[in-house]
Design a protein around this motif. Structure first.
Motif, short mmCIF file in Angstrom:
data_model
loop_
_atom_site.label_atom_id
_atom_site.label_comp_id
_atom_site.label_asym_id
_atom_site.label_seq_id
_atom_site.Cartn_x
_atom_site.Cartn_y
_atom_site.Cartn_z
N GLN A 271 -2.71 -5.01 10.69
CA GLN A 271 -3.41 -5.03 9.40
C GLN A 271 -3.94 -6.42 9.09
O GLN A 271 -5.08 -6.58 8.68
N ASN A 350 3.09 6.55 15.65
CA ASN A 350 2.65 5.17 15.43
C ASN A 350 1.22 4.95 15.89
O ASN A 350 0.45 4.21 15.27
N LEU A 352 -1.11 7.25 16.00
CA LEU A 352 -2.02 7.98 15.12
C LEU A 352 -2.25 7.24 13.81
O LEU A 352 -3.26 7.45 13.14
N GLU A 353 -1.32 6.34 13.47
CA GLU A 353 -1.50 5.55 12.25
C GLU A 353 -2.58 4.49 12.39
O GLU A 353 -3.07 3.95 11.40
N ILE A 354 -2.95 4.18 13.63
CA ILE A 354 -3.98 3.16 13.87
C ILE A 354 -5.35 3.82 13.72
O ILE A 354 -5.74 4.66 14.52
N LYS A 355 -6.06 3.44 12.70
CA LYS A 355 -7.30 4.12 12.35
C LYS A 355 -8.51 3.45 12.99
O LYS A 355 -9.33 2.82 12.34
N ASP A 356 -8.59 3.52 14.29
CA ASP A 356 -9.82 3.12 14.98
C ASP A 356 -10.04 4.09 16.13
O ASP A 356 -9.29 5.04 16.32
N HIS A 357 -11.09 3.84 16.90
CA HIS A 357 -11.48 4.81 17.93
C HIS A 357 -11.22 4.32 19.35
O HIS A 357 -11.76 4.86 20.30
N LYS A 360 -5.95 5.60 23.13
CA LYS A 360 -4.51 5.52 22.85
C LYS A 360 -3.77 6.36 23.87
O LYS A 360 -4.16 7.48 24.17
N ASN A 374 -3.88 15.23 19.49
CA ASN A 374 -4.69 14.64 18.42
C ASN A 374 -5.44 13.38 18.87
O ASN A 374 -5.53 12.41 18.13
#
Length: 390
Positions: A271, A350, A352-357, A360, A374
């Protein structure tokens, strides 16, 4: 001699570039053999044998009282005529002031210079005085899984069978070539470790309380893949009735790093987008270092899988952080687990909590877990290690 093409290709990329090429890594990881392979490549490309000067500064026939001037003069004496000379200098850290000799050879002769070394005298902070901006550091690691498979090619065994052996035995070339059982392999690795500790750490830094130093090392080994701090080590030692300052712990960690026994992995605040200086992780140069000290235990495999993945990312050029793995403008996120539980959403939460493309991954030994949850790719360890790119 089994070729390690990634290193040879890197050296070929920098051939005739006016920089000193420094190959650095833990003892017995294969640096000397890489120089021999590169010598063969030079010969095959048409370089005359008498214009390739190969010297090992660990051999019995070199004077261990040699100075940098002696080193310089001995090499210059062998440069008998005009034309470019290729200098392949192995374990140069044995010569005090080797940087001066190498710098003079770079400046005052038509040379292309390659050196190897196994301890802190090869770290950038200690060569900057004479070679600032005039060298490229090439880290050398123990065998990747792909290289290990190449070493074991004649065995005819399946990749996943070899993976199990690789996890247990590690990647030191001497072990991979020998076909040893676990006990013999760990004895060999223990000898390598003791050589590093004796030659590169305790003698150089005059460690008098070796028992205390060894206890710190054991703590690090026991906690591979876990975050901890120097304060945590001090508190742990205090609980055992031992006393050591935080400063001394920092020194021990630094010396182990500079001998390429451990590698530091810093935390990254996703963050705040900043590197954090506390609660770092440390990884061992090879998984077998843990087993030779503490024995092989299936309960320790999960942490060592993370160790293996860490170095695979390093080999592929990634800058690795806890929580982020990045190279240039590309980024991937990787989580490692031994087996994927039935409620696999927990394992990928964890990520999926990272909001970028960016890609993963969850890397696992679970044979039946391959797939996609997902957008998070579930990959078997063997497939991840053998992938050319992610």
């Amino acid at each position: 001699m089994i070729v390690r093409p990634n290193y040879i290709n890197t050296l070929k990329t920098y051939r005739d570039v006016p920089l000193v090429k420094i190959l650095a890594g833990i003892r017995r990881c294969g640096k000397s053999t890489i120089l021999e392979m590169f010598k063969e490549d030079l010969l095959n490309s048409g370089v005359s044998a008498d214009h390739i000067i190969s010297i090992s500064y660990t051999s019995e026939d070199f004077d261990d009282g040699m100075t940098d001037k002696d080193m310089y003069n001995a090499i210059k004496k062998r440069m008998a005529d005009e034309g470019r000379y290729y200098l392949l200098l192995d374990e140069v850290q044995e010569i005090t002031g080797w940087e001066k000799a190498v710098n003079s050879l770079l400046e005052n002769a038509d040379t292309d210079i390659y050196v190897t070394g196994s301890n802190s005298k090869l770290m950038s902070s200690e060569i900057s005085t004479y070679l600032t901006g005039r060298y490229i550091s090439i880290p050398v690691f123990t065998l990747s899984f792909a290289e290990y498979m190449e070493f074991k090619k004649s065995s005819g065994r399946a990749p996943k069978e070899l993976l199990n052996e690789y996890i247990r035995m590690g990647g030191f070339p001497i072990v991979a070539l020998g076909g040893f059982d676990g006990s013999a392999a760990y004895q060999i690795v223990e000898g390598i470790y003791n050589s590093v500790i004796t030659s590169d750490i305790t003698k150089r830094h005059n460690i008098t309380n070796f028992d205390l130093f060894n206890r710190v090392v054991k703590y690090i080994v026991e906690n591979v893949g876990k975050t901890f701090s120097a304060n945590a080590i001090v508190k742990f030692l205090k609980s055992e009735g031992r006393s050591l300052s935080v400063e001394s712990v920092y020194n021990y960690l630094e010396w182990l790093e500079k001998a390429f026994v451990i590698y530091r992995c810093q935390r990254y605040d996703l963050q705040g987008k900043s590197v954090l200086k506390t609660q770092e992780k440390f990884y061992l140069a090879d998984a077998s270092l843990k087993y030779c000290m503490m024995g092989f235990n299936t309960k320790s495999v999960a942490a060592m899988l993370e160790n293996i993945v860490y170095f695979e990312l390093c080999r592929k050029g990634y800058k690795v952080y806890i929580g982020k793995n990045e190279t240039k403008d590309e980024r991937i996120y990787v989580q490692v687990c031994r087996n994927l539980p039935e409620e696999s959403d927990r394992e990928v939460a964890n990520l999926l909590e990272i909001k970028d493309h960016y890609p993963k991954y969850v890397v696992t030994l679970d044979e039946l877990a391959a797939g996609n949850i997902n957008g998070v790719k579930i990959v078997h360890l063997a497939d991840f290690l053998l992938a050319e790119e992610y």
